[in-house]
Design an enzyme around this catalytic site. Structure first.
Site, PDB file in Angstrom:
ATOM      1  N   SER A 254      -5.439 -14.674  11.024  1.00 34.57           N
ATOM      2  CA  SER A 254      -4.861 -15.769  11.803  1.00 34.57           C
ATOM      3  C   SER A 254      -5.622 -16.000  13.100  1.00 34.57           C
ATOM      4  O   SER A 254      -5.406 -17.008  13.780  1.00 34.57           O
ATOM      5  CB  SER A 254      -3.391 -15.481  12.117  1.00 34.57           C
ATOM      6  OG  SER A 254      -3.232 -14.183  12.665  1.00 34.57           O
TER       7      SER A 254
ATOM      8  N   GLU B  12      -4.327  -9.200   1.111  1.00 43.03           N
ATOM      9  CA  GLU B  12      -3.429 -10.188   0.519  1.00 43.03           C
ATOM     10  C   GLU B  12      -3.461 -10.119  -1.004  1.00 43.03           C
ATOM     11  O   GLU B  12      -4.512  -9.893  -1.611  1.00 43.03           O
ATOM     12  CB  GLU B  12      -3.823 -11.607   0.958  1.00 43.03           C
ATOM     13  CG  GLU B  12      -3.506 -11.913   2.400  1.00 43.03           C
ATOM     14  CD  GLU B  12      -3.677 -13.388   2.724  1.00 43.03           C
ATOM     15  OE1 GLU B  12      -3.815 -14.204   1.787  1.00 43.03           O
ATOM     16  OE2 GLU B  12      -3.688 -13.721   3.916  1.00 43.03           O
TER      17      GLU B  12
ATOM     18  N   GLU C 248       5.972 -12.785   3.264  1.00 38.68           N
ATOM     19  CA  GLU C 248       5.850 -14.012   4.039  1.00 38.68           C
ATOM     20  C   GLU C 248       6.448 -15.213   3.319  1.00 38.68           C
ATOM     21  O   GLU C 248       6.179 -15.443   2.140  1.00 38.68           O
ATOM     22  CB  GLU C 248       4.378 -14.305   4.364  1.00 38.68           C
ATOM     23  CG  GLU C 248       4.201 -15.540   5.232  1.00 38.68           C
ATOM     24  CD  GLU C 248       2.816 -15.715   5.814  1.00 38.68           C
ATOM     25  OE1 GLU C 248       2.582 -16.739   6.476  1.00 38.68           O
ATOM     26  OE2 GLU C 248       1.961 -14.821   5.609  1.00 38.68           O
TER      27      GLU C 248
END
Length: 261
Positions: A45, A115, A179
């Site tokens: 991010s 991820e 998430e």
């Protein structure tokens, strides 16, 4: 003593909730560490929040390493987790092992985050002593494949997300970021695992919560639904620099107290 993966698991067993925040630089890491935040994530991010990219995909290993080194210099107690950027692990297990090793050896991270259900890679990393934080639900590196930043795990898709979480725990992940999924699913996954879950837009039933520091501090113009600004530093910074400019224009800064004789 640095917070360890054993501390996180013990907190889950005790029912003790904890926090994780993103950090991308030395002073922020130092502030968060001294404030008692136990886990700092050097997230990809950084692309949107610091480097001005439209999303996380352009972030490189060298950029993550640069920011991970800065964060690791600022902590004494917090666990530092380095995020594996897009295409640092997807091409092969060998790439993933090599780049995860760089985050630990060169970046000073204590663990890495990956991820998606990368089961073989996670198993291999755990075998060689690299702690892995998993990440499922909305995975920003798959934003194009998901068709945008959309809530995951609704309806019949919930079972798939739950199955991924169970498989990641079995592969050796020490925690899982959940998430953008329904709160009910976040709570179900949390109750099904022995390892802690860290929610971001996954409801209050998770073992921990994470936010992007720029969202928490109100530094971003737009804040997603899953985040809560606790202060508006964007306005405070604008106010401070405007006051400084006015003092300079008026000739009142620097004054005698801020000048040398």
């Amino acid at each position: 003593m640095t917070i360890s993966i054993h501390d996180l698991r013990a907190w889950k067993a005790e029912g003790t909730r904890f926090t994780m925040l993103t950090a991308y630089d030395f002073p922020t890491a130092q502030i968060l560490d001294r404030a008692g935040i136990p886990v700092l994530l050097v997230g990809d991010s950084v692309g949107r929040n610091v480097l001005g990219y439209p999303n996380e995909l352009p972030v490189t290993m060298e950029e993550i390493l640069h920011h991970t080194r800065a964060v690791s210099r600022g902590v004494e107690r917090a666990m530092v987790v380095g995020d594996m950027p897009f295409m640092s692990f997807q091409a092969s297990t060998e790439d993933g092992v090599r780049n995860a090793g760089r985050l630990i050896k060169e970046g000073g991270a204590h663990a890495v985050k990956i991820e998606g259900p990368q089961l073989d890679l996670i198993h291999r990393l755990v075998e060689i002593g690299v702690p892995v934080m998993a990440h499922i639900g909305l995975t920003p590196q798959s934003v194009y494949g998901l068709g945008g930043y959309r809530v995951q795990g609704r309806g019949e898709a919930a079972q798939k997300v739950l199955d991924q979480a169970l498989a990641l725990e079995k592969a050796g992940a020490f925690s899982i970021v959940l998430e953008a999924m329904p709160a009910e699913l976040g709570a179900e996954i949390t109750g099904s695992l022995q390892i802690p879950t860290i929610g971001i837009g996954a409801g209050p039933g998770c073992d921990a919560q994470v936010l992007v520091i720029h969202d928490l501090l109100g530094l971003n113009e737009k804040v997603p639904k899953l985040a809560k600004p606790y202060v508006n530093l964007r306005e405070e910074i604008a106010r401070a620099v405007t006051a400084f400019a006015a003092d300079v224009e008026a000739g009142t800064f620097p004054d005698e107290d801020h000048s040398y004789s």
